[in-house]
Write an enzyme that holds these catalytic residues in place. Structure first.
Site, mmCIF file in Angstrom:
data_model
loop_
_atom_site.group_PDB
_atom_site.id
_atom_site.type_symbol
_atom_site.label_atom_id
_atom_site.label_comp_id
_atom_site.label_asym_id
_atom_site.label_seq_id
_atom_site.Cartn_x
_atom_site.Cartn_y
_atom_site.Cartn_z
ATOM 1 N N GLY A 1 5.616 19.721 -1.952
ATOM 2 C CA GLY A 1 5.414 20.463 -0.702
ATOM 3 C C GLY A 1 6.170 19.850 0.467
ATOM 4 N N GLU B 1 9.546 21.145 0.298
ATOM 5 C CA GLU B 1 9.492 22.570 0.640
ATOM 6 C C GLU B 1 9.391 22.768 2.159
ATOM 7 O OE1 GLU B 1 6.378 22.936 -2.376
ATOM 8 O OE2 GLU B 1 7.478 24.611 -3.236
ATOM 9 N N GLU C 1 6.913 18.459 -9.272
ATOM 10 C CA GLU C 1 5.755 19.218 -9.772
ATOM 11 C C GLU C 1 5.687 19.290 -11.288
ATOM 12 O OE1 GLU C 1 7.614 20.101 -7.200
ATOM 13 O OE2 GLU C 1 6.370 20.955 -5.607
ATOM 14 N N ALA D 1 1.873 18.580 -1.842
ATOM 15 C CA ALA D 1 0.560 19.197 -1.668
ATOM 16 C C ALA D 1 -0.473 18.209 -2.198
ATOM 17 C CB ALA D 1 0.516 20.504 -2.446
HETATM 18 N N1 CAA Z 1 -1.718 14.257 -3.083
HETATM 19 C C1 CAA Z 1 -2.818 13.500 -2.907
HETATM 20 N N2 CAA Z 1 -2.790 12.167 -2.738
HETATM 21 C C2 CAA Z 1 -1.576 11.570 -2.753
HETATM 22 C C3 CAA Z 1 -0.394 12.299 -2.950
HETATM 23 C C4 CAA Z 1 -0.479 13.704 -3.110
HETATM 24 N N3 CAA Z 1 0.595 14.493 -3.254
HETATM 25 N N4 CAA Z 1 0.641 11.432 -2.937
HETATM 26 C C5 CAA Z 1 0.117 10.208 -2.744
HETATM 27 N N5 CAA Z 1 -1.218 10.289 -2.629
HETATM 28 C C6 CAA Z 1 -2.187 9.208 -2.422
HETATM 29 C C7 CAA Z 1 -2.380 8.386 -3.665
HETATM 30 O O1 CAA Z 1 -3.321 9.003 -4.543
HETATM 31 C C8 CAA Z 1 -2.880 7.083 -3.099
HETATM 32 O O2 CAA Z 1 -4.236 7.227 -2.768
HETATM 33 P P1 CAA Z 1 -5.287 6.044 -3.166
HETATM 34 O O3 CAA Z 1 -4.849 4.882 -2.318
HETATM 35 O O4 CAA Z 1 -6.614 6.616 -2.783
HETATM 36 O O5 CAA Z 1 -5.101 5.802 -4.631
HETATM 37 C C9 CAA Z 1 -2.107 6.979 -1.776
HETATM 38 O O6 CAA Z 1 -1.655 8.302 -1.458
HETATM 39 C C10 CAA Z 1 -0.893 6.088 -1.858
HETATM 40 O O7 CAA Z 1 -0.098 6.530 -2.941
HETATM 41 P P2 CAA Z 1 0.391 5.598 -4.141
HETATM 42 O O8 CAA Z 1 -0.555 4.459 -4.332
HETATM 43 O O9 CAA Z 1 0.660 6.458 -5.316
HETATM 44 O O10 CAA Z 1 1.745 5.038 -3.503
HETATM 45 P P3 CAA Z 1 3.034 4.527 -4.285
HETATM 46 O O11 CAA Z 1 3.890 3.883 -3.270
HETATM 47 O O12 CAA Z 1 2.654 3.750 -5.491
HETATM 48 O O13 CAA Z 1 3.759 5.873 -4.823
HETATM 49 C C11 CAA Z 1 4.579 8.128 -4.612
HETATM 50 C C12 CAA Z 1 4.263 6.793 -3.906
HETATM 51 C C13 CAA Z 1 5.747 7.935 -5.594
HETATM 52 C C14 CAA Z 1 4.978 9.131 -3.541
HETATM 53 C C15 CAA Z 1 3.310 8.604 -5.391
HETATM 54 O O14 CAA Z 1 2.203 8.560 -4.508
HETATM 55 C C16 CAA Z 1 3.421 9.990 -5.927
HETATM 56 O O15 CAA Z 1 4.062 10.201 -6.943
HETATM 57 N N6 CAA Z 1 2.764 10.974 -5.241
HETATM 58 C C17 CAA Z 1 2.719 12.325 -5.730
HETATM 59 C C18 CAA Z 1 4.029 13.049 -5.502
HETATM 60 C C19 CAA Z 1 3.955 14.445 -6.064
HETATM 61 O O16 CAA Z 1 3.802 14.642 -7.251
HETATM 62 N N7 CAA Z 1 4.094 15.448 -5.167
HETATM 63 C C20 CAA Z 1 4.027 16.851 -5.563
HETATM 64 C C21 CAA Z 1 2.633 17.365 -5.390
HETATM 65 S S1 CAA Z 1 2.423 18.961 -6.064
HETATM 66 C C22 CAA Z 1 3.022 20.046 -4.912
HETATM 67 O O17 CAA Z 1 3.512 19.675 -3.861
HETATM 68 C C23 CAA Z 1 2.888 21.501 -5.312
HETATM 69 C C24 CAA Z 1 3.421 22.505 -4.381
HETATM 70 O O18 CAA Z 1 4.610 22.743 -4.298
HETATM 71 C C25 CAA Z 1 2.506 23.336 -3.627
#
Ligand code: CAA
Length: 260
Positions: free
Chosen positions: A111, A114, A134, A66
């Site tokens: 998400g 999911e 998460e 998400a």
């Molecule tokens: N939401 C918003 N933006 C996201 C995102 C997310 N879930 N995942 C990645 N992005 C964005 C980053 O902020 C980044 O944007 P900028 O270039 O503007 O900084 C861009 O995508 C590229 O990401 P990274 O630079 O972080 O890429 P990376 O290769 O270094 O890392 C990754 C990749 C390990 C997937 C890392 O991006 C990450 O950890 N993302 C978040 C994963 C996460 O925590 N997901 C769970 C979200 S909560 C949820 O889903 C709740 C629910 O059940 C409803």
């Protein structure tokens, strides 16, 4: 229908939905979830469509979760509405008559995992990373992860993954039953399309019956579920597909199912 954050291609009875926000690794914001909901409704109503493939744009992510930027300042009420929006979209996938195949082309986190779990079949590229991270954001899954994960992989494994937020690779996901198959990255689309074609050649009446029976049956007791099977089985005998399937067998030829 025009969509903001997804693309749909339709070819030979197979629809491919691509989440199209590669700049944020296809993170699910409200608009994208709404697009997906509408797309499922549209495809469900399109009688030419027999199977759906769901994947992410680019070579890095299926869905990285998400949208954290959108969630960061949410109030509890906003979070409730957001969680309901996600749940309702996934319910539409599960209640759809169409088999959904998730093609995991990279990160399927939060998400994204999911969404994967609401699909019917999942094929992962070797380099895919899957998980529910998460906990590392100080929350827990909000689109069904705490419920679908234990149902798929067992409670203990689910709790380990949910407590630690550890992402697993495609091979481990296969070992715990979270994905059906792992293929080399450059073979993902070809493999998924082949599987989709195979399923599309079957009776769509029966693929929808099977999906419904397996999904509904999982939530009710065995006796009620078996009664449901008897009822679906008998109504199958009112279809042309049953007549054609059995006639073709007896005539030693391939059946041509019309989905009627
Ligand atoms: N939401 C918003 N933006 C996201 C995102 C997310 N879930 N995942 C990645 N992005 C964005 C980053 O902020 C980044 O944007 P900028 O270039 O503007 O900084 C861009 O995508 C590229 O990401 P990274 O630079 O972080 O890429 P990376 O290769 O270094 O890392 C990754 C990749 C390990 C997937 C890392 O991006 C990450 O950890 N993302 C978040 C994963 C996460 O925590 N997901 C769970 C979200 S909560 C949820 O889903 C709740 C629910 O059940 C409803």
């Amino acid at each position: 229908m025009v969509f903001k954050n997804i693309k749909i291609e339709k070819k030979e009875g197979i629809a491919t939905i691509k989440i199209n926000r590669p700049q944020v690794l296809n993170a699910l914001n409200k608009d994208t979830i709404t697009d997906l909901s509408k797309a499922v409704e549209e495809l469900d109503a399109d009688k030419n469509i027999k199977v759906v493939i769901l994947t992410g744009e680019g070579d890095k992510a299926f869905i990285a979760g998400a949208d954290i930027k959108q969630m960061a300042d949410m109030t509890p009420l906003d979070a409730k509405e957001f969680s309901e929006l996600g749940h309702n979209m996934l319910k539409k996938i599960e209640n759809s008559r169409l088999p959904f195949i998730a093609a995991i082309n990279g990160y399927a986190l939060g998400g994204g995992c999911e969404v994967l779990m609401a699909c019917d079949i999942c094929i992962a590229a070797k380099s895919a990373k899957i998980g529910q991270p998460e906990i590392n954001l100080g929350i827990h899954p909000g689109f069904g992860g705490t419920q679908r994960l234990p149902r798929l992989v067992g409670r203990m494994k689910a709790k380990e993954l949910l407590f630690t937020g550890r992402n697993i690779d495609a091979d481990e996901a296969f070992q715990i039953g979270l994905v059906n198959m792992v293929v080399e990255d450059d073979k993902l689309i070809e493999t998924v399309q082949k599987l989709a074609g195979q399923i599309a050649s079957k009776s769509t009446v029966q693929t929808s019956f099977i999906k419904s029976l397996v999904n509904k049956g999982a939530d009710i007791d065995l006796n009620s579920a078996n009664s449901l099977e008897i009822s679906y089985f008998s109504s199958g005998f009112s279809t042309n597909d049953q007549k054609e399937g059995m006639k073709a067998f007896l005539e030693k030829r391939k059946p041509e199912f019309k989905g009627k």
